[in-house]
Design an enzyme around this catalytic site. Structure first.
Site, PDB file in Angstrom:
ATOM      1  N   LYS A 173       0.795  -1.275  -0.078  1.00 14.23           N
ATOM      2  CA  LYS A 173       0.104   0.036   0.066  1.00 14.23           C
ATOM      3  C   LYS A 173       0.677   1.275  -0.120  1.00 14.23           C
ATOM      4  O   LYS A 173       0.397   2.364  -0.495  1.00 14.23           O
ATOM      5  CB  LYS A 173      -1.028   0.015   1.186  1.00 14.23           C
TER       6      LYS A 173
ATOM      7  N   GLU B 269     -10.511   6.976   4.487  1.00 18.01           N
ATOM      8  CA  GLU B 269     -10.957   5.983   5.807  1.00 18.01           C
ATOM      9  C   GLU B 269     -10.186   4.752   5.699  1.00 18.01           C
ATOM     10  O   GLU B 269      -9.549   4.554   4.920  1.00 18.01           O
ATOM     11  CB  GLU B 269     -12.622   5.573   5.302  1.00 18.01           C
TER      12      GLU B 269
ATOM     13  N   SER C 108       1.777  -9.870  -1.003  1.00 18.23           N
ATOM     14  CA  SER C 108       1.475  -8.256  -0.673  1.00 18.23           C
ATOM     15  C   SER C 108       1.712  -7.560   0.469  1.00 18.23           C
ATOM     16  O   SER C 108       2.076  -6.499   0.693  1.00 18.23           O
ATOM     17  CB  SER C 108      -0.165  -8.148  -1.024  1.00 18.23           C
TER      18      SER C 108
HETATM   19  C1  LIG Z   1      -4.964  -3.928   1.740  1.00 18.36           C
HETATM   20  C2  LIG Z   1      -4.439  -5.093   1.526  1.00 18.36           C
HETATM   21  C3  LIG Z   1      -4.512  -6.151   0.134  1.00 18.36           C
HETATM   22  C4  LIG Z   1      -5.875  -5.972  -0.579  1.00 18.36           C
HETATM   23  O1  LIG Z   1      -5.713  -4.716  -1.354  1.00 18.36           O
HETATM   24  P1  LIG Z   1      -5.848  -4.731  -2.904  1.00 18.36           P
HETATM   25  O2  LIG Z   1      -6.083  -3.556  -3.395  1.00 18.36           O
HETATM   26  O3  LIG Z   1      -6.651  -5.849  -3.514  1.00 18.36           O
HETATM   27  O4  LIG Z   1      -4.295  -4.966  -3.450  1.00 18.36           O
HETATM   28  C5  LIG Z   1      -3.804  -7.393   0.127  1.00 18.36           C
HETATM   29  N1  LIG Z   1      -2.855  -7.483   1.066  1.00 18.36           N
HETATM   30  C6  LIG Z   1      -2.437  -6.921   1.918  1.00 18.36           C
HETATM   31  C7  LIG Z   1      -1.171  -7.243   2.660  1.00 18.36           C
HETATM   32  C8  LIG Z   1      -3.150  -5.518   1.997  1.00 18.36           C
HETATM   33  O5  LIG Z   1      -2.794  -5.017   3.170  1.00 18.36           O
END
Ligand SMILES: *Cc1c(COP(=O)(O)O)cnc(C)c1O
Length: 407
Positions: A94, A116, A383
């Protein structure tokens, strides 16, 4: 990276085929048009690009490595690789788009970032970017979520953000969205609403994708350098869809590379409200200012959704994913809570990497693909890291994985 900002979609109204666009009140449309205009200057401006590249490298710690997960690969008989977004500063992907949004806001002369947050991940990443770039930051959060996500609330406050409790309705994400939106409308000139994924009205799905495309651009080069080839399969979890679009974007033209998005099946796909499998079970419609697949209740309102991964429980999805689904260019499957938790422990214990529960959905799907005998290599977007999830996982699932209660 060469082609970071080069994509031919969306069109200039923000459409990916029939999806996307901008369905908002007229006064807000004027503000969106200004954001679109400023952003299109930024994406061409060498100075803006150089500043973002500097922050990616020296602040976030990019490029994030690709790791060949050999133990998993041997166990399941397919070469599984991980793009390590979990190693970024703040622990997930993010930060990539929050920095982009903060630089844009600064350039537009805004004084404050607003957003938010549900579990607090977007809030922490945005508060981080705001502190660095020197902007005020207001984060709207439901009172229920504030109580549940204490560490993230503390982090936001330490970083200097103003966490504003939302006390009406169910006191969770949906009410927080409404409150943040109302606050934004009260002064759109001095504030920028920083959307947390590839969703919302144009230009956000495009802009957030572009900022996240660093993931795919790096991965494409790194993977070729490591193996001499492109990966055969890409796997990423899909909440709003930003980490997946970031990875996929560099490979859209490579038709031999299969794209797999993974949605949360939660408790079960059989009951509305018990999952958030938008592309799997939803239908096209308009919500939150854009057109895409979405999950609606009997009244046509956004459906209550659920996943053990709070970053994945969103009743819509980024419009480019809807477009890729209809085209058949990407495929979307599901992983339920139990499969995700099993993958959380599997990666922790076989590779020494504790993944976020969101990312565990992608790991579980990669394992399923390997078990089904999918052809070739699998590159998974990891992610985020699982530090935020450890107490929850041990409390609810520890016993099943040989962790005695410490209390
Ligand atoms: C917020 C988040 C997601 C989901 O958000 P996307 O916009 O679909 O990428 C996935 N993995 C992590 C670690 C997150 O913090």
């Amino acid at each position: 990276m060469e082609n970071t900002f080069e994509h031919d979609l969306p069109d200039d109204k923000g459409y990916f085929g029939e999806y996307g666009g901008s369905y908002i009140p007229e006064e807000l449309q004027l503000v969106m048009d200004q954001i679109t205009a400023s952003y299109s200057e930024c994406r061409k401006d060498p100075e803006f690009r150089a500043e973002l590249a500097r922050l990616y490298k020296h602040f976030v710690g990019r490029p994030s490595p690709i790791f060949h997960a050999q133990n998993l690969s041997e166990k399941y008989g397919a070469d599984i690789y991980l793009k390590r977004e979990d190693l970024n500063h703040t622990g997930a992907h993010k930060i990539n788009h929050c920095l982009g949004e903060a630089l844009l806001a600064k350039r537009m002369g805004k004084k404050k970032l607003i957003a938010e947050t549900g579990a607090g991940q977007h809030g922490v990443a945005l508060a981080t970017a705001a502190a660095l770039v020197g902007l005020k930051c207001d984060i709207y959060m439901g009172e229920v979520d504030i109580a549940k996500e204490h560490p993230n609330v503390v982090k936001m406050r330490i970083l200097g953000a103003n966490v504003i409790p939302v006390t009406h309705g169910r006191k969770t994400l949906k009410e927080a969205v409404d409150a943040a939106f109302a606050a934004y409308l009260s002064d759109p000139v001095n504030q920028l609403y920083a959307i947390g994924s590839v969703v919302g009205p144009h230009p956000f799905p495009m802009m957030v994708r572009d900022f996240q495309s660093i993931i795919g651009n790096e991965a494409r080069e790194q993977f070729q350098e490591m193996t001499g080839q492109l990966p055969d399969n890409l796997v990423a979890c899909v909440g709003g869809g930003s980490n997946a679009m970031g990875l996929f974007s560099a490979f859209l033209q490579d038709e031999q590379v299969a794209l797999h998005g993974v949605e949360p099946a939660g408790h079960t796909l059989q009951t509305p409200g018990e999952h958030a499998a938008t592309l799997t079970l939803g239908e096209p419609g308009v919500m939150h200012g854009f057109k895409s697949y979405m999950l609606k209740d009997d009244q046509g309102e956004p459906q209550e959704v659920y996943s053990v991964a709070s970053g994945l429980d969103y009743p819509a999805v980024g419009p480019q994913h809807s477009y890729l689904k209809d085209l058949g260019r990407a495929e979307y499957g599901t992983v339920d809570d139990d499969e995700a938790i099993a993958a959380f422990f599997e990666l922790s214990r076989s590779e020494g990497i504790i993944p976020a529960i969101e990312s565990s959905h992608a790991i579980a799907y990669a394992i399923k693909l390997a078990q089904k005998g999918v052809k070739g290599s699998i590159l998974v977007n990891l992610s985020g890291r699982g530090d935020k999830d450890i107490d929850f996982v041990v409390e609810h699932y520890g016993k099943d994985y040989d962790i005695e209660s410490l209390l």
